[in-house]
Design an enzyme around this catalytic site. Structure first.
Site, short mmCIF file in Angstrom:
data_model
loop_
_atom_site.label_atom_id
_atom_site.label_comp_id
_atom_site.label_asym_id
_atom_site.label_seq_id
_atom_site.Cartn_x
_atom_site.Cartn_y
_atom_site.Cartn_z
CB VAL B 107 -1.30 -0.67 1.85
CG1 VAL B 107 0.20 -0.34 2.22
CG2 VAL B 107 -2.15 -0.64 2.89
CB CYS B 108 2.12 -0.53 -1.38
SG CYS B 108 4.00 -0.48 -1.91
CB THR B 109 2.11 -2.46 -5.80
OG1 THR B 109 2.52 -3.25 -5.16
CG2 THR B 109 3.37 -1.53 -6.26
CB ALA B 157 1.66 6.43 -0.86
#
Lengths: 221, 221
Positions: B107-109, B157
């Protein structure tokens, strides 16, 4: 989000064993990013609580006695709320802090805790769709909306609804630019792969199965 | 959701200091409800990590050495991912568990961590919109979608996108009835008060302000 060093706003999030983690963490992720926000996770004892699925503990940095005058209180839900509804120290704390809050808020079955503390009498409130009817036992009016505002009382429907509630609150507290910047930071542009998030849109056999299961347990998810 | 006692599926969620809480807790709330799911929060040390906003700690029940063969690994993002990208024990653990997983997810970075471990070379991946371009530094192809699947690699994202990713994964693992029951349980019928969750839909001046701020820091939210 720029923080204004002169403005401080304390947000107390109640914790307890068998709470639902997302009820607290969703709004935390939004409200904690507000300018001047100082979030404190508060509970009966410092240390940690274990959330309802059992695999995750959340830290508790302050006791109820440590937090007497938060600007905002947020009460999450989850199965553990059932025991807490008869826990006088918690109900008493909710009544005492509510006397000084700008906003008293809940997610999911957290509104039943506010109701059990006597704070929702005569007020409109949201809750998890399977538990909502129980608000009437405490003189509150159940509303089938995702976020319900009645004066300073802001209550959300089940679990994930706390994110939407927190974004509305962010708007009222800090304006639309701040609220939208937080939404952009958390990339909250939901694309659920199904439309099953509400009993109005989920397949009927799944809604009925959940209703039937809830009749046979004291579960209030 | 009924649990099949004969089927066990271990889901390891990586934890680290200054991770973003919702990156992990959103998917946890979904995946932990799958039949047979056994979620373990794993990190460098048992105890707790402190998430990026500072007010919330998450429990860590197992060390990297304790978890060698999860069926699914999930890597959250957050500012703390930056330090971890040079942490060989973490990268080595990711490589070792990835060799045995059915699904490797982020998730995310978190996708930058998978990329730094060499796992995304030649693969399409999602990340936070402000950090996505950095995937190319590791031979991965950044994709501006909310959830990206490339073989067994499933990347989301920013922050809240992990919920959507987890619901898709729930569908693939357990079918649409289970996935939709989880969506109904968590009442995930989002109603954001704004449409600012993506740089494509947020007000331009807010997108530009965040881009400008990110140029002056190493922040990768």
């Amino acid at each position: 989000v720029q923080r204004n060093q002169e403005f401080r706003m304390q947000i107390a999030i109640l914790t307890y064993d068998r709470m639902t983690a997302l009820d607290a963490v969703g709004p935390y992720e939004v409200l904690g990013r507000l300018p001047g926000a100082e979030v404190v996770f508060v509970g009966a004892r410092r240390g940690a609580v274990r959330t309802d699925q059992g695999s995750l503990g959340l830290s508790v940095d302050a006791t109820l006695a440590d937090v007497s005058r938060p600007d905002i209180v947020l009460v999450p839900g989850g199965p553990g709320q059932e025991d807490l509804m008869a826990d006088e120290p918690t109900l008493d704390w909710l009544r005492r802090v509510d006397a000084g809050t700008d906003w008293t808020t809940s997610v999911c079955t957290g509104s039943l805790l506010l109701a059990a503390a006597g704070l929702m009498t005569g007020r409109r409130a949201a809750s998890h769709w399977l538990a909502r009817h129980r608000l009437a036992d405490y003189g509150a009016a159940p509303v089938a909306d995702r976020v319900v505002r009645d004066g300073k009382y802001l209550t959300a429907a089940g679990v994930s609804a706390g994110i939407d509630m927190a974004l509305s609150l962010a708007d009222w507290l800090a304006g639309p630019d701040v609220a939208q910047t937080i939404q952009l930071t958390t990339e909250y542009a939901p694309q659920p792969p199904f439309h099953a998030g509400s009993p109005d849109t989920a397949p009927g056999h799944l809604v009925e199965a959940m209703r039937a299961a809830s009749r046979h347990t004291t579960l209030t998810p």
